[in-house]
Design a protein around this motif. Structure first.
Motif, short mmCIF file in Angstrom:
data_model
loop_
_atom_site.label_atom_id
_atom_site.label_comp_id
_atom_site.label_asym_id
_atom_site.label_seq_id
_atom_site.Cartn_x
_atom_site.Cartn_y
_atom_site.Cartn_z
N THR A 149 44.90 35.91 42.94
CA THR A 149 44.62 36.47 44.75
C THR A 149 45.46 37.61 44.89
OG1 THR A 149 46.72 34.83 44.73
CG2 THR A 149 44.52 33.98 45.30
N ILE A 178 35.60 27.56 41.73
CA ILE A 178 35.63 27.52 43.22
C ILE A 178 34.46 26.79 43.68
CG2 ILE A 178 35.57 28.88 45.28
CD1 ILE A 178 37.37 31.13 43.65
N TYR A 205 40.51 29.22 46.03
CA TYR A 205 40.78 30.52 45.21
C TYR A 205 42.36 30.51 45.24
CZ TYR A 205 40.92 35.60 45.26
OH TYR A 205 41.04 36.89 44.94
#
Length: 408
Positions: free
Chosen positions: A262, A338, A352
């Motif tokens: 991320t 995901i 995520y």
């Protein structure tokens, strides 16, 4: 208790602190203090943004974060007898959260402000807040998951020398020049405007800031490697480039998945680290060390069941075949995971964030079978409070409709 050699005040901005951190790498930054090998030290650290992110339900701060004002590092610390060519052996004895800051955050940066591994799929700023209870963490923004922390410094390393500084600046400038207008950019060149140079002052600080490294990437000296297994009991062997070593650290994470995909990744937190340092004389040549090497923590969380997702080096948008491209293959493994988690009621952003914060394991399973790399992403099934394993009845929506923090 170990001697606290660097203190932070979370009520003040790092620029206003009595003990100044640094947010650039440069060989001329003076040592905060020099210690004897074998001394045990406690080092307090800011979260990587220096307090720019708040414990609230808005992602405006993630959207607006100033990425030239991040990675406020505690240090550098010198060690008697350390000379260029040695190895600095750093034992991470203990690590934890500040008593008055037992929470952390994760975010997806806006594409135009840093982005992330999957920024083409998730271009908007979002945020999740995580609360710590003992060794575990949960989030009011991502229901249904709870996992133990593997707390570690995302960023730790030694000062570079002038030769390495110049070489990295050269090669990164050449990379940027291949696509200078790319969003997000290909690299982060020096930026003197927001440089905080520790104890380096005046004209010397201004001059050094113009060529000092930004702290975003890892390099030969260590730096922002984001290796989740550098926790309690780890031992890291750092190349020494300047006299004394110049060890600095920060960017503490409560928990992180392999890849920190991320980017505003892991569960970011303020905290402290207890370390002990020894020296291996001429260790770089004795062992052929160019980049740091490490021994992992012996007390990692242990899981006995994983659901593992594969990805291959074929572009998800165009179907273009890439030749043994591990980046594309790992992206596909993440996207596959995901899509799977979305079947249980998570939004794409929530799924995520789980991959960025949970102790998932990323692997290169195969990188020789042309044309496809096979990358894998392993999710521990026990972090969920429901069963995510496939069965004949199909997935059941198992999480309530609770959104992550969004921008206004």
């Amino acid at each position: 208790m170990p001697k606290t050699v660097f203190e932070v005040d979370l009520t003040k901005a790092p620029e206003e602190a009595a003990q100044k951190p640094h947010n650039r790498w440069h060989p001329d930054i003076p040592m905060v203090e020099t210690f004897k090998p074998g001394d045990v030290l406690r080092v307090e650290c800011y979260d990587w943004t220096g307090g720019q992110i708040g414990n609230n339900d808005s992602a405006n701060d993630i959207r607006d974060v100033d990425l030239t004002r991040v990675h406020y590092l505690s240090g550098p610390f010198g060690f008697e007898g350390a000379e260029p060519g040695d190895l600095l052996v750093v034992d991470i004895l203990d690590i934890g959260a500040m008593d008055d800051s037992r929470w952390g955050f994760n975010g997806l940066f806006a594409k135009e402000n840093g982005g992330g591994f999957l920024t083409e799929h998730y271009p908007n700023a979002t945020k999740s807040i995580w609360d710590f209870e003992g060794i575990y963490t949960t989030s009011r923004h991502i229901p249904g998951v709870r996992y133990p922390g593997l707390i570690h410094p995302g960023l730790i390393g030694c000062l570079p020398d002038h030769k390495l500084l110049a070489e990295a600046n050269r090669r990164e400038a050449e990379l940027i020049a291949t696509d200078p207008d790319r969003v997000p950019p290909l690299a982060c060149p020096p930026d003197a405007s927001t440089a905080l140079m520790g104890l380096l002052k005046g004209t010397a600080a201004d001059t050094a800031a113009k060529e000092a490294w930004r702290t975003v990437p890892p390099r030969e000296h260590g730096g922002n490697c984001d290796i989740k297994n550098l926790s309690r009991g780890s031992k890291v062997y750092f190349p020494v480039y300047v006299k004394g070593g110049g060890l600095s650290m920060g960017d503490i994470h409560f928990s992180q998945g392999d890849g920190e995909i991320t980017f505003c990744g892991a569960i970011e937190m303020a905290g402290w680290i207890d370390i002990k340092v020894e020296i291996i004389k001429d260790g770089m040549s004795k062992y052929g060390v160019i980049n740091p090497i490490f021994r992992p923590s012996p007390i990692d969380p242990h899981f006995d069941d994983y659901l593992i997702f594969e990805g291959i080096s074929v572009d998800e948008h165009t179907g273009e075949q890439y030749y043994l491209d591990a980046h594309v293959a790992y992206r596909r493994a993440c996207l596959n995971a995901i899509e799977y988690l979305k079947k249980f009621g998570y939004s794409g952003e929530q799924a995520y964030m789980i991959l960025g914060t949970a102790p998932v394991e990323g692997r290169i399973a195969g990188i020789v079978d042309i044309p496809n790399v096979c990358a894998t992403l392993a999710i521990p099934t026990a972090i969920f409070d429901f069963d995510i394993r496939p069965n004949g009845d199909g997935p059941k929506r198992s999480v309530p409709d609770i959104p992550v923090a969004m921008t206004s």
